[in-house]
Design a protein around this motif. Structure first.
Motif, PDB file in Angstrom:
ATOM      1  N   LEU A 266      19.227   2.196   2.135  1.00 49.22           N
ATOM      2  CA  LEU A 266      18.200   1.224   2.143  1.00 49.22           C
ATOM      3  C   LEU A 266      17.208   1.584   0.967  1.00 49.22           C
ATOM      4  O   LEU A 266      17.325   2.433   0.182  1.00 49.22           O
ATOM      5  CB  LEU A 266      17.453   1.436   3.556  1.00 49.22           C
ATOM      6  N   ALA A 267      16.419   0.353   0.828  1.00 49.34           N
ATOM      7  CA  ALA A 267      15.651   0.510  -0.545  1.00 49.34           C
ATOM      8  C   ALA A 267      14.090   0.932  -0.004  1.00 49.34           C
ATOM      9  O   ALA A 267      13.580   1.654  -0.813  1.00 49.34           O
ATOM     10  CB  ALA A 267      15.218  -0.910  -0.943  1.00 49.34           C
ATOM     11  N   SER A 268      13.978   0.965   1.160  1.00 49.05           N
ATOM     12  CA  SER A 268      12.655   1.551   1.846  1.00 49.05           C
ATOM     13  C   SER A 268      13.185   2.390   3.013  1.00 49.05           C
ATOM     14  O   SER A 268      14.287   2.019   3.659  1.00 49.05           O
ATOM     15  CB  SER A 268      11.594   0.423   2.045  1.00 49.05           C
ATOM     16  N   ASP A 269      12.396   3.108   3.747  1.00 49.90           N
ATOM     17  CA  ASP A 269      12.841   4.100   4.861  1.00 49.90           C
ATOM     18  C   ASP A 269      12.953   3.719   5.900  1.00 49.90           C
ATOM     19  O   ASP A 269      13.913   3.802   6.708  1.00 49.90           O
ATOM     20  CB  ASP A 269      12.307   5.383   4.580  1.00 49.90           C
ATOM     21  N   TYR A 270      12.120   2.625   6.330  1.00 46.07           N
ATOM     22  CA  TYR A 270      12.203   2.060   7.751  1.00 46.07           C
ATOM     23  C   TYR A 270      11.949   0.633   7.385  1.00 46.07           C
ATOM     24  O   TYR A 270      10.704   0.142   7.905  1.00 46.07           O
ATOM     25  CB  TYR A 270      11.357   2.808   8.612  1.00 46.07           C
ATOM     26  N   PRO A 271      12.599  -0.245   7.301  1.00 45.37           N
ATOM     27  CA  PRO A 271      12.290  -1.724   7.122  1.00 45.37           C
ATOM     28  C   PRO A 271      11.816  -2.321   8.373  1.00 45.37           C
ATOM     29  O   PRO A 271      11.189  -3.093   8.396  1.00 45.37           O
ATOM     30  CB  PRO A 271      13.877  -2.300   6.916  1.00 45.37           C
ATOM     31  N   VAL A 296       3.874  -1.585   8.137  1.00 43.33           N
ATOM     32  CA  VAL A 296       3.754  -1.392   6.623  1.00 43.33           C
ATOM     33  C   VAL A 296       4.885  -2.244   6.076  1.00 43.33           C
ATOM     34  O   VAL A 296       5.843  -2.141   6.126  1.00 43.33           O
ATOM     35  CB  VAL A 296       3.886   0.176   6.371  1.00 43.33           C
ATOM     36  N   PRO A 297       4.502  -3.002   5.103  1.00 39.20           N
ATOM     37  CA  PRO A 297       5.315  -3.810   4.120  1.00 39.20           C
ATOM     38  C   PRO A 297       6.487  -3.073   3.485  1.00 39.20           C
ATOM     39  O   PRO A 297       6.048  -1.711   3.255  1.00 39.20           O
ATOM     40  CB  PRO A 297       4.542  -4.623   3.232  1.00 39.20           C
ATOM     41  N   HIS A 298       7.635  -3.697   3.222  1.00 38.51           N
ATOM     42  CA  HIS A 298       8.736  -2.829   2.666  1.00 38.51           C
ATOM     43  C   HIS A 298       8.207  -1.999   1.371  1.00 38.51           C
ATOM     44  O   HIS A 298       8.547  -0.707   1.094  1.00 38.51           O
ATOM     45  CB  HIS A 298       9.854  -3.551   2.134  1.00 38.51           C
ATOM     46  N   ASP A 299       7.381  -2.837   0.298  1.00 37.04           N
ATOM     47  CA  ASP A 299       7.090  -2.143  -0.842  1.00 37.04           C
ATOM     48  C   ASP A 299       6.073  -1.102  -0.741  1.00 37.04           C
ATOM     49  O   ASP A 299       5.614  -0.463  -1.774  1.00 37.04           O
ATOM     50  CB  ASP A 299       6.607  -3.313  -1.793  1.00 37.04           C
TER      51      ASP A 299
END
Lengths: 479, 149
Positions: A266-271, A296-299
């Motif tokens: 994944l690109a972020s830890d908790y989509p 929290v938004p992905h970015d």
């Protein structure tokens, strides 16, 4: 668990715990085994493994200790050390690359911009099969020496996502200069710093989210959210974080590393945390002592640094040498960025592609039993159920090394790959004091975990989710 | 540890029966499930020497509680995207879980450990967790814990 954690639900958790304490009687004190050692630097036998009922107090995933059973039979050093280069064909599956005959020498300095050395050693304590890399952290937008720090012995983890680092390893000055990440969706003011409780198999990390430039080898992820561990920004760990997490891993000694580099799919830890409050996970903290569960938004989530690279950002290759049956005191390998983006990261001609979930899950079959499975560089052995193998101190300990096999099954298509592996007597191996073994196993219930032993002698490709990596779309693991 | 002390202090003020915890009666019996253990589905199956109570938490974790004929939970297992509320699941043995995790460094990897009366095995990584905990003293003599999933 309630999604919106108010003081009331906090209280509910505490009351729930107290209910158990009250009605179930007794204190849960740890007995005699709770204070036997500092977390890392302990090599002495923990305790005699005497009565069968007290057997296996020690640990599989624990850092190895000098074998405690049987005490009169000190294994290892008498017979094996000088012979550890014999029988280099320690594993007998046929699909390994074989370019690492010189793996006991330092590797050539990587010339490729898209790679960084991996080291497996006891540099931060007595551990086994923990792969480390070095990472440079800078205040975003700066490259001045005073605004940067290079931290070695960061645990390389294909099983998690995101960079987490001890504030002590960064240095207090640099840590305090990293800008806070703000912007929880449910933070009406919008300017409260974020903090995170991240759960791992044996504990949790807790700390503030900051932004930093992350460089590995010659590649940089600019101003990505990372987790800072052991700082004093939010000294009070939420109760529900402890309830799920158990033990804190916010010090070098407790973690066995200066931090974690999570390079999962994944690109972020908790989509999912962008859409709903997961608890315990993200928090926004208007003051250091008041943290509220957050969306929290992905970015703004703790980020996969690979996905944030400008190039070579579709995945990684973990390349580790083949080991002799007795292992090695230390090992060097290579982490390569990108899949099919350069001459040095092409897929092999006939790779095994395992389609996996975003979290790396697929199915493995062992002795006619199918179970959930992961390939995970952050797990230090092969963990699987086999009631026929003897266990000592939590590790498989067959009198003679066992040649076994299990079948990996891709989540899509008919791809199956039968993987041969060897399980040796862990207690004998630990007597050598080495950091790297490819034949360590331990019993697991309900899962087959292909930990670091699987990576030795292979190039393991981890492709990120939703992106093209070579001829296939991620998420996949190939080898 | 502070929170544990707080919990212990509150315990003195709390005259309620215990919930689904190791060493106590299972949650799928006559007790009200706690929020963390609220069952989306609840199944009880029997074998001669123990009963199994299966439930699914609101965050998708399957929990099985293994109880003796006298209705004492001697083992619990879990599998799902996160780890369940271990304080609720382990009850008086929760401090043993914490202590086991603190004893040595494991990085992000699994834990198989014994602490006091608790045998704890915790595997997986974010999004894929599984584990088992039991109290050997409470396990019926004819039950093989290796078979409990």
């Amino acid at each position: 668990m309630k999604r919106l954690l108010s003081d009331r639900s906090l209280l509910a958790v505490l009351i729930a715990a107290s209910v158990a304490l009250t009605a179930c009687g007794g204190g849960g004190g740890g007995g005699g085994e709770t204070s036997d050692s500092p977390p890392v630097n302990h090599v002495a036998p923990a305790r005699p493994a005497s009565a069968p009922s007290a057997a296996s107090p020690d640990t599989a995933a624990d850092a190895p200790r000098t074998p405690s059973v049987p005490s009169g039979n000190e294994p290892g050093s008498g017979t094996g050390i000088s012979g550890n280069d014999q029988n280099p064909a320690g594993k007998n599956d046929g699909d390994k690359h074989d370019g690492n005959k010189t793996d006991d020498k330092p590797p050539p300095t990587p010339v490729a911009v898209n790679s960084v050395p991996i080291v497996i050693d006891n540099g931060v304590g007595r551990v086994v099969n923990m792969p480390y890399i070095s990472v440079t952290f800078c205040v975003p937008g700066t490259q001045a020496e005073s605004q940067c720090a290079t931290v070695d012995h960061m645990l390389l983890d294909t099983g998690s996502v995101g960079v987490r680092v001890m504030s002590t390893a960064l240095g207090v000055a640099l840590a305090s200069n990293l800008p806070a990440q703000t912007g929880a969706t449910n933070d009406s003011a919008g300017n409260a710093p974020l903090a995170e409780c991240a759960t791992f198999a044996s504990g949790y990390t807790w700390g503030a989210i900051r932004r930093a430039d992350i460089s590995m080898g010659g590649e940089t992820a600019n101003a990505i959210p990372i987790q800072l561990l052991g700082d004093n920004a939010n000294p009070t760990t939420p109760s529900e974080c402890v309830a799920r997490g158990g033990a804190a891993m916010n010090t070098v000694e407790a973690l066995g590393a200066n931090g974690i580099v999570g390079i999962g799919h994944l690109a972020s830890d908790y989509p999912d945390a962008a859409d709903r409050v997961l608890s315990p996970l993200y928090y926004y903290c208007p003051t250091s002592s008041s943290c509220t569960p957050a969306r929290v938004p992905h970015d703004k989530q703790t980020a996969n640094p690979i996905a944030a690279f400008a190039t070579d950002n579709n995945g990684t290759i973990v390349r580790l040498p083949t080991l002799p049956p007795l292992g090695r005191a230390s090992v060097t390998g290579e982490l390569i960025f990108g899949i099919g983006t350069r001459a040095n990261n092409a897929l092999p001609s006939w790779p095994t592609f395992l389609a996996v979930s975003d979290r790396g899950a697929f199915t493995s079959s062992y002795k006619d039993r199918s179970m959930t499975s992961i390939i995970d560089s952050g797990s230090n052995a092969l963990f699987f159920p086999d009631a026929t193998l003897p266990v000592l101190a939590g590790w498989y300990a067959p009198a003679v090394a066992q040649n076994l096999g299990a079948t990996m099954m891709s989540n899509t298509g008919n791809v199956q790959s039968t993987i041969a592996f060897s399980i040796a007597n862990a207690q004998n191996l630990f007597g050598l004091g080495y950091a790297a073994h490819d034949n360590l196993g331990a019993p697991a219930s309900g899962m087959f975990i292909w930990g670091l032993p699987f990576f030795y002698g292979r190039d393991v490709y981890t492709a990120l989710s939703g992106v093209q990596a070579g001829t296939q779309m991620g998420p996949y693991v190939a080898f | 540890m502070k929170s544990i002390r707080i919990a212990a202090a509150l315990a003195l003020l709390s005259p309620v029966v215990c919930h689904a915890t190791l060493g106590a009666a299972p949650s799928a019996g006559t007790h009200t499930p706690q929020p963390a253990l609220r069952a989306a589905a609840s199944v009880a199956t029997s074998s001669p020497s123990y009963t199994v109570h299966e439930s699914t938490t609101t965050d998708g974790v399957t929990i099985r509680e293994y109880a003796t004929p006298s209705n004492v939970v001697f083992a619990v297992t879990w599998q799902g995207p996160t780890r369940p509320d271990m304080r609720a699941l382990l009850g008086r043995y929760f401090p043993n879980f914490v202590a086991a995790g603190q004893r040595v460094a494991r990085g992000t990897g699994p834990m198989i450990a014994r602490d006091g009366e608790l045998q704890i095995e915790s595997f997986g990584h974010p999004g894929v967790f599984a584990g088992r905990a039991y109290v050997p003293r409470l396990v019926p003599v004819d039950v093989k814990v290796e078979a409990l999933q």
